[in-house]
Design an enzyme around this catalytic site. Structure first.
Site, short mmCIF file in Angstrom:
data_model
loop_
_atom_site.label_atom_id
_atom_site.label_comp_id
_atom_site.label_asym_id
_atom_site.label_seq_id
_atom_site.Cartn_x
_atom_site.Cartn_y
_atom_site.Cartn_z
N SER A 157 0.80 -1.24 0.00
CA SER A 157 0.00 0.00 0.00
C SER A 157 0.82 1.28 0.00
O SER A 157 0.27 2.36 -0.17
CB SER A 157 -0.93 0.01 1.21
OG SER A 157 -2.14 -0.59 0.86
N LYS B 117 0.40 3.67 -2.75
CA LYS B 117 -0.79 4.54 -2.89
C LYS B 117 -0.43 6.04 -2.93
O LYS B 117 -0.99 6.76 -3.76
CB LYS B 117 -1.84 4.21 -1.83
CG LYS B 117 -2.55 2.88 -2.15
CD LYS B 117 -3.42 2.38 -1.02
CE LYS B 117 -4.09 1.07 -1.41
NZ LYS B 117 -4.39 0.20 -0.29
N TYR C 263 -3.15 -2.63 -10.65
CA TYR C 263 -3.15 -2.50 -9.19
C TYR C 263 -2.24 -3.56 -8.55
O TYR C 263 -1.42 -3.25 -7.68
CB TYR C 263 -4.59 -2.61 -8.65
CG TYR C 263 -4.63 -2.61 -7.14
CD1 TYR C 263 -4.40 -1.43 -6.43
CD2 TYR C 263 -4.83 -3.79 -6.43
CE1 TYR C 263 -4.40 -1.43 -5.05
CE2 TYR C 263 -4.83 -3.80 -5.05
CZ TYR C 263 -4.61 -2.61 -4.36
OH TYR C 263 -4.58 -2.61 -2.99
N TYR D 58 -3.86 3.22 7.87
CA TYR D 58 -5.12 2.48 7.91
C TYR D 58 -6.03 3.07 8.99
O TYR D 58 -5.99 4.26 9.28
CB TYR D 58 -4.88 0.98 8.18
CG TYR D 58 -3.91 0.31 7.24
CD1 TYR D 58 -4.16 0.24 5.87
CD2 TYR D 58 -2.74 -0.27 7.70
CE1 TYR D 58 -3.28 -0.40 5.01
CE2 TYR D 58 -1.86 -0.92 6.84
CZ TYR D 58 -2.14 -0.96 5.50
OH TYR D 58 -1.27 -1.59 4.66
N VAL E 67 1.30 -3.88 3.77
CA VAL E 67 1.27 -5.20 4.40
C VAL E 67 2.53 -6.04 4.12
O VAL E 67 2.67 -7.14 4.63
CB VAL E 67 -0.01 -6.01 4.04
CG1 VAL E 67 -1.25 -5.34 4.60
CG2 VAL E 67 -0.13 -6.25 2.55
N1 GLU Z 1 -1.82 -5.63 -2.18
C1 GLU Z 1 -2.48 -5.45 -0.93
C2 GLU Z 1 -3.96 -5.61 -1.11
O1 GLU Z 1 -4.52 -5.02 -1.94
C3 GLU Z 1 -2.14 -4.12 -0.38
C4 GLU Z 1 -2.72 -3.89 0.97
C5 GLU Z 1 -1.90 -3.05 1.88
O2 GLU Z 1 -0.67 -3.02 1.86
O3 GLU Z 1 -2.55 -2.38 2.67
O4 GLU Z 1 -4.62 -6.33 -0.45
#
Ligand code: GLU
Length: 305
Positions: free
Chosen positions: A61, A64, A189, A241, A259
Site C-alpha cells: 500500500s 498509494k 493494481y 489504515y 502489508v
Molecule cells: N496488495 C495489498 C492488497 O490489496 C495491499 C494492501 C496493503 O498493503 O494495505 O490487499
C-alpha cells in the site's frame, strides 16, 4: 545519528516477533519476522541506516501515495477530490464500504483499496500496461533508483488470490465508477503493490514529499509543492489504515504503511524515513516499525502537532 538508529533498532528488536507477516497473499507469508531496518535521508544531503535497511520487500500500500501523486499530476487536484475524496473512511483498507445501496466518492479515499483501484483508471496511458510503466518510472525517479523493479512472484501470488480486490473492483464497476475490463484494471493494481523496494528507496521517496516536491540530492523540482501538501495531508488522516489517529498521537508525522512490512514516513522539511519489519498488527501495520518511529520521533522532536 547512526548510533541513535542502531540503538533504536536494538531497543525495538523485542517487538519484531509480536506480529505476523501478512498471509492472505501467500507469497508474503514467507516474510522473515526477524528483519528490522531503517534508512533516513536528511535535508542536508546526508543519509543514515541501521539493520536490514537494504533488504528488498514489496511496497504494497505504500504505492498509494505515489499513485495519488501521479493521479494529481495527470488530472489536477479538483478532479481527484471529486472522484476519490479525501475524508478518512476509518475502516480497514479492504473494507466493502457501501451504505444504503449506493457507492460514492465519500466511501472512498486514495489510501484504501477501492480508491487505489479507481486511481489506476485515472492515470494516463493507452492501456493498463502503459499506466503501470508510468507509475514504475515515477517510483524510480522519486527513489532515485533506476533499478526498482516488479517482484514477479508476489505479483502472481496477488493476482491468483485477490478475490477481495476483485469484489471491490466489481462494486466500483456496478456503481459506474470505473469503466473497462476489471481484470485489466486490477492487473495494474496488483503490479503496483508488487514493486520491490528497500528502506533506502522509501526514505528517498518520502524525502521528496518532505522537501515539497524536490529531489533529495539534486534539489531539482520533480512535482509541484501543492501536490506534496495534498499527499502529506491525506497521509496524516489515513496513511496508517484505521490506526491513523493512534499513530498521529504517538508519532505525529505523515506516513504510509504496507502489508509487506514497510512504512514510509515524512518529516516535513527535515527528513524522509523508510522502515521495514514484516511482523504486522491486526490492522496491517508493522509493530516494530511503529515502535522505531515512536522512539525516533521522541528523540528528534519530529511530531508536527
Ligand atoms: N496488495 C495489498 C492488497 O490489496 C495491499 C494492501 C496493503 O498493503 O494495505 O490487499
Amino acid at each position: 545519528m547512526e548510533a541513535l538508529l542502531e540503538k533504536i533498532i536494538k531497543d525495538c528488536a523485542p517487538y519484531k516477533t509480536l506480529g505476523r507477516p501478512a498471509s492472505y497473499i501467500p507469497e508474503l507469508a514467507n516474510g522473515d519476522i526477524n528483519d528490522l531496518g531503517i534508512y533516513v535521508t536528511c535535508s542536508d544531503g546526508q543519509s543514515f541506516m541501521a539493520g536490514d535497511a537494504l533488504k528488498p520487500f514489496t511496497i504494497q500500500s505504500i504505492v498509494k501515495p505515489i499513485l495519488l501523486l501521479l493521479c494529481l499530476m495527470d488530472n489536477g487536484p479538483d478532479l481527484v477530490r471529486d472522484k476519490i475524496g479525501v475524508e478518512a473512511t476509518g475502516k480497514p483498507f479492504d473494507a466493502i464500504n457501501v451504505t444504503e445501496g449506493s457507492l460514492s466518492s465519500s466511501h472512498l479515499n486514495p489510501m484504501v483499496n477501492m480508491g487505489a483501484i479507481l486511481m489506476c483508471t485515472m492515470i494516463k496511458g493507452r492501456d493498463s500496461g502503459e499506466r503501470f510503466s508510468r507509475l514504475l518510472e515515477l517510483t524510480r525517479l522519486l527513489a532515485d533508483n533506476p533499478s526498482v523493479e516488479l517482484d514477479q512472484k508476489v505479483y502472481l501470488s496477488e493476482k491468483q488470490t485477490g478475490s477481495k480486490n476483485r469484489a471491490l473492483a466489481y462494486l466500483l464497476k456496478t456503481y459506474g465508477m470505473i469503466d473497462g475490463d476489471v481484470e485489466e484494471i486490477l492487473d495494474c493494481y496488483f503490479k503496483a503493490c508488487s514493486i520491490k523496494v528497500t528502506c533506502k528507496d522509501l526514505a528517498n521517496i518520502a524525502f521528496t514529499f518532505a522537501n515539497r516536491g524536490r529531489h533529495p540530492l539534486s534539489d531539482k523540482r520533480l512535482f509541484p509543492a501543492e501536490y506534496a501538501h495534498f499527499v502529506n495531508a491525506v497521509l496524516v488522516t489515513c496513511g496508517m489504515y484505521d490506526g491513523s489517529g493512534d499513530f498521529a498521537v504517538k508519532v505525529g508525522v505523515p506516513a504510509k504503511s504496507g502489508v509487506g512490512g514497510g512504512i514510509m514516513a515524512v518529516s516535513p522539511t527535515k527528513m524522509g524515513i523508510g522502515i521495514f519489519s514484516p511482523g504486522l498488527d491486526s490492522k496491517g501495520n508493522s509493530i516494530a516499525g511503529i515502535k522505531v518511529l515512536e522512539q525516533l520521533s521522541k528523540e528528534m522532536y519530529l511530531s508536527i502537532f
